[in-house]
Design a protein around this motif. Structure first.
Motif, mmCIF file in Angstrom:
data_model
loop_
_atom_site.group_PDB
_atom_site.id
_atom_site.type_symbol
_atom_site.label_atom_id
_atom_site.label_comp_id
_atom_site.label_asym_id
_atom_site.label_seq_id
_atom_site.Cartn_x
_atom_site.Cartn_y
_atom_site.Cartn_z
ATOM 1 N N PRO A 11 3.189 0.790 -5.165
ATOM 2 C CA PRO A 11 3.292 0.074 -6.419
ATOM 3 C C PRO A 11 2.513 0.879 -7.407
ATOM 4 O O PRO A 11 2.685 0.946 -8.582
ATOM 5 C CB PRO A 11 2.597 -1.204 -6.182
ATOM 6 C CG PRO A 11 2.004 -1.091 -4.673
ATOM 7 C CD PRO A 11 2.950 0.028 -3.951
ATOM 8 N N VAL A 12 1.423 1.535 -6.743
ATOM 9 C CA VAL A 12 0.664 2.406 -7.728
ATOM 10 C C VAL A 12 1.372 3.417 -8.432
ATOM 11 O O VAL A 12 1.268 3.820 -9.800
ATOM 12 C CB VAL A 12 -0.714 3.002 -7.050
ATOM 13 C CG1 VAL A 12 -1.677 3.928 -7.931
ATOM 14 C CG2 VAL A 12 -1.475 1.889 -6.613
ATOM 15 N N ALA A 13 2.243 4.204 -7.382
ATOM 16 C CA ALA A 13 3.057 5.149 -8.093
ATOM 17 C C ALA A 13 3.998 4.793 -9.014
ATOM 18 O O ALA A 13 4.397 5.434 -10.238
ATOM 19 C CB ALA A 13 3.688 6.006 -6.870
ATOM 20 N N LYS A 25 7.752 -4.053 -7.716
ATOM 21 C CA LYS A 25 8.266 -5.621 -7.146
ATOM 22 C C LYS A 25 7.047 -6.203 -6.514
ATOM 23 O O LYS A 25 7.057 -7.386 -6.419
ATOM 24 C CB LYS A 25 9.345 -5.465 -6.469
ATOM 25 C CG LYS A 25 10.699 -4.945 -7.320
ATOM 26 C CD LYS A 25 11.752 -4.780 -6.377
ATOM 27 C CE LYS A 25 13.078 -4.384 -7.135
ATOM 28 N NZ LYS A 25 14.238 -4.005 -6.092
ATOM 29 N N LEU A 26 6.090 -5.431 -5.899
ATOM 30 C CA LEU A 26 4.988 -6.222 -5.100
ATOM 31 C C LEU A 26 5.497 -6.926 -4.210
ATOM 32 O O LEU A 26 5.306 -8.029 -3.739
ATOM 33 C CB LEU A 26 4.055 -7.159 -6.112
ATOM 34 C CG LEU A 26 3.577 -6.368 -7.372
ATOM 35 C CD1 LEU A 26 2.571 -7.256 -8.149
ATOM 36 C CD2 LEU A 26 2.887 -4.931 -7.109
ATOM 37 N N VAL A 76 -0.422 -5.182 1.288
ATOM 38 C CA VAL A 76 -0.782 -6.198 0.416
ATOM 39 C C VAL A 76 -1.956 -6.109 -0.530
ATOM 40 O O VAL A 76 -1.835 -6.695 -1.548
ATOM 41 C CB VAL A 76 -1.099 -7.869 1.372
ATOM 42 C CG1 VAL A 76 -1.543 -8.825 0.513
ATOM 43 C CG2 VAL A 76 0.269 -8.238 1.943
ATOM 44 N N ARG A 77 -2.858 -5.606 0.101
ATOM 45 C CA ARG A 77 -4.332 -5.136 -0.738
ATOM 46 C C ARG A 77 -3.862 -4.180 -1.843
ATOM 47 O O ARG A 77 -4.401 -4.229 -3.017
ATOM 48 C CB ARG A 77 -5.224 -4.740 0.149
ATOM 49 C CG ARG A 77 -5.932 -5.836 1.305
ATOM 50 C CD ARG A 77 -6.738 -5.271 2.153
ATOM 51 N NE ARG A 77 -7.365 -6.670 2.701
ATOM 52 C CZ ARG A 77 -8.181 -6.495 4.150
ATOM 53 N NH1 ARG A 77 -8.566 -4.855 4.410
ATOM 54 N NH2 ARG A 77 -8.793 -7.277 4.340
ATOM 55 N N THR A 78 -3.040 -3.225 -1.516
ATOM 56 C CA THR A 78 -2.456 -2.353 -2.347
ATOM 57 C C THR A 78 -1.623 -3.129 -3.696
ATOM 58 O O THR A 78 -1.993 -2.919 -4.793
ATOM 59 C CB THR A 78 -1.792 -1.301 -2.106
ATOM 60 O OG1 THR A 78 -2.581 -0.557 -1.096
ATOM 61 C CG2 THR A 78 -1.118 -0.285 -2.893
ATOM 62 N N ASN A 79 -1.012 -4.064 -3.066
ATOM 63 C CA ASN A 79 -0.266 -5.018 -4.112
ATOM 64 C C ASN A 79 -1.170 -5.762 -5.185
ATOM 65 O O ASN A 79 -0.968 -5.815 -6.330
ATOM 66 C CB ASN A 79 0.681 -5.771 -3.492
ATOM 67 C CG ASN A 79 2.190 -5.205 -3.155
ATOM 68 O OD1 ASN A 79 2.838 -5.833 -2.538
ATOM 69 N ND2 ASN A 79 2.160 -3.950 -2.987
ATOM 70 N N LEU A 80 -2.156 -6.078 -4.425
ATOM 71 C CA LEU A 80 -3.266 -6.929 -5.252
ATOM 72 C C LEU A 80 -3.818 -6.032 -6.087
ATOM 73 O O LEU A 80 -4.165 -6.419 -7.405
ATOM 74 C CB LEU A 80 -4.120 -7.553 -4.346
ATOM 75 C CG LEU A 80 -5.138 -8.536 -5.048
ATOM 76 C CD1 LEU A 80 -4.385 -9.580 -5.378
ATOM 77 C CD2 LEU A 80 -6.153 -9.204 -3.940
ATOM 78 N N ASP A 81 -4.213 -4.765 -5.767
ATOM 79 C CA ASP A 81 -4.831 -3.935 -6.793
ATOM 80 C C ASP A 81 -3.895 -3.540 -7.875
ATOM 81 O O ASP A 81 -4.296 -3.386 -8.972
ATOM 82 C CB ASP A 81 -5.126 -2.519 -5.990
ATOM 83 C CG ASP A 81 -6.356 -2.649 -5.345
ATOM 84 O OD1 ASP A 81 -7.112 -3.684 -5.213
ATOM 85 O OD2 ASP A 81 -6.730 -2.000 -4.173
#
Length: 495
Positions: free
Chosen positions: A304-306, A315-316, A34-39
């Motif tokens: 998501p970053v890749a 899609k987060l 979730v935190r990676t998605n937020l980033d």
């Protein structure tokens, strides 16, 4: 173009899930994702082109099913099979279904197209349902619901609902208390989220650009109390007359994962008006991550970053699933359709009904007014506190068309006076800016005007009709169903 804002079925949960057990590792991995998605979302807001060239609007309407005696009919699977229309989907309770109306633009005769599509679909669904001895009904809460109907077996046969029920009660650790003090008082306890299914709504979606999202969300918060005052349609629960829009306190309590001790500590509720004006959609998603533990810690394989680094659109999944278990009355939505991301404000304030024409009048008022407030040079939320907006919200729910509401420059005034003197002219201007045909604008907003003059909405009609000598809630509801299908606006209904 109309396909680019696709409404997600089962959006309250986020997506269909299988029943499963969650480990500590699942929850730790989910929090990290979730935190990676937020980033990733932060980066997208700065770098990505979001779909917003011709903003679309959408509608979802939740329906109740009743039998010939006006009792709740636990038959949604049979009804959906008979209707056989992909616009209709399951909802939380076996006595609920939902119609997702394909999105469209407002300009020209867009509102009329919405109305025609909804009426055609609902008439067809009623025909198929009636053949089974069941009827569709648009109303905030079924007056004939009783506590005996509210048990785990009343939930729809879908693993995601059982899983959500299990996780909410695991987080809470005890039965749910429902305590609503209105005209009468209701105090009861429940061991399932089935009472949440009593709350059926008409949800309005508005696609917005990232740079405008905060203004539109703030504007929607400002007018939520007005929406409730005008559109209240839920005065009864379990045979008691409570608030004019009892759906609001019921939904707030029926999904509350907090024990009394956590409430005292200031832990936020999952059904939430919020606590501040925002400056970006990021504020809302960041609050979700900061304040709320996961209910459904389900991770997918997306990095998501890749995806962003490769030029794609993520899609987060974890962020949107988490967002789907936090029930803001004005909810932020991120979605990807045909490879293009978009953002929208999902307005979840209004109850369903009483008629299609009343729903469309409510929608026209909302879309026009929120447009003008969001684009004003001096925004209204800079002139009123967030607490005042929240107090308006609960006053509109409690007192309906008779509510007194605060508005900058006017003070505390009757809701009908506020609408007639200040807000209806703004709604007219907003629909003009949206390019709505003047004949459709005047027809729908004229209904809001006459509703205010008559001081009658769905809730006040129900109470008046149920107060007749010898009247019963079942008899009132049967009359309501007949008038609903005639599509005569509620302020013209006989009492």
């Amino acid at each position: 173009m109309a396909g680019r804002l696709r409404l997600c079925h089962g959006d309250d949960v986020g997506k269909d899930v299988e029943h499963r057990e969650f480990s500590r590792e699942d929850r730790m991995r989910y929090r990290e994702k979730v935190r990676t998605n937020l980033d990733a979302l932060t980066r997208m807001l700065a770098e990505t082109q979001f779909e917003c060239d011709r903003p679309l609007t959408g509608l979802e309407i939740e329906l109740n099913l009743v039998d010939e005696q006006a009792e709740p009919a636990m038959r949604n699977a049979e009804v959906l099979d008979a209707v056989a229309d992909p616009d209709f989907v399951t909802e939380l309770g076996q006595f609920n279904i939902e119609i997702n109306v394909p999105p469209d633009v407002l300009e020209g005769d867009g509102l009329a197209r919405f109305e025609k599509r909804i009426r055609g679909s609902l008439n067809a669904a009623e025909g198929h349902s009636a053949a089974l001895g069941t009827h569709t009904l648009m109303i905030g809460i079924l007056p004939t619901l009783e506590e005996r109907h509210m048990h785990l077996g009343a939930l729809s046969d879908n693993p995601r609902y059982a899983l959500l029920n299990e996780q909410i009660f695991a987080a809470r650790g005890e039965d749910m208390l429902i305590d609503i003090d209105g005209v009468e008082r209701l105090v009861t306890r429940t061991d399932s989220i089935a009472p949440e299914a009593a709350c059926t709504s008409a949800q309005l979606h508005l696609q917005v650009a990232p740079t405008n999202f905060a203004n539109y969300w703030n504007a929607a918060q400002c007018i939520s109390g007005v929406q409730l005052a005008l559109g209240a349609n839920s005065p009864y629960l379990f045979g008691r007359q409570l608030w004019r829009e009892t759906r609001i306190p019921l939904f707030e309590q029926a999904t509350d994962t907090r024990s009394d001790e956590l409430k005292v500590q200031g832990v936020r509720p999952r059904v939430w008006f919020g606590e501040r004006w925002i400056t970006s959609i990021f504020d809302l998603f960041e609050e979700n991550v900061r304040y709320f533990p996961s209910l459904l810690p389900i991770c997918d394989d997306e990095d998501p970053v890749a995806v962003l680094d490769s030029g794609g659109v993520p899609k987060l999944g974890e962020l949107t699933l988490h967002n789907g278990t936090i029930y803001r009355w004005n909810r932020p939505v991120y979605a990807v359709v045909d490879g293009r991301p978009h953002l929208r404000v999902e307005n979840r304030v209004l109850p369903a009904g009483p008629t299609v024409i009343d729903i469309m009048a409510n929608a026209a008022f909302y879309f026009g007014l929120v447009r003008m407030l969001a684009e004003a040079d001096r925004p209204v939320w800079t002139q009123m506190s967030f607490n005042a907006a929240e107090e308006n919200f609960h006053a509109g729910a409690r007192d309906g068309i008779d509510a007194f509401l605060f508005w900058p420059g006017l003070g505390t005034v009757p809701a009908t006076e506020l609408v007639l003197r200040r807000l209806l002219p703004l709604a007219h201007q907003g629909l003009d800016q949206c390019g709505v045909d003047p004949s459709h604008r005047d027809r729908l907003l004229g209904l809001i005007e006459r509703r205010c003059v008559a001081a009658r909405n769905g809730a006040s009609w129900q109470v008046d009709a149920a107060s007749r000598p010898g009247a019963t809630l079942a008899g009132m509801l049967t009359e309501y169903r007949s008038l609903m299908h005639e599509n005569v606006p509620v302020h013209e209904w006989p009492v």
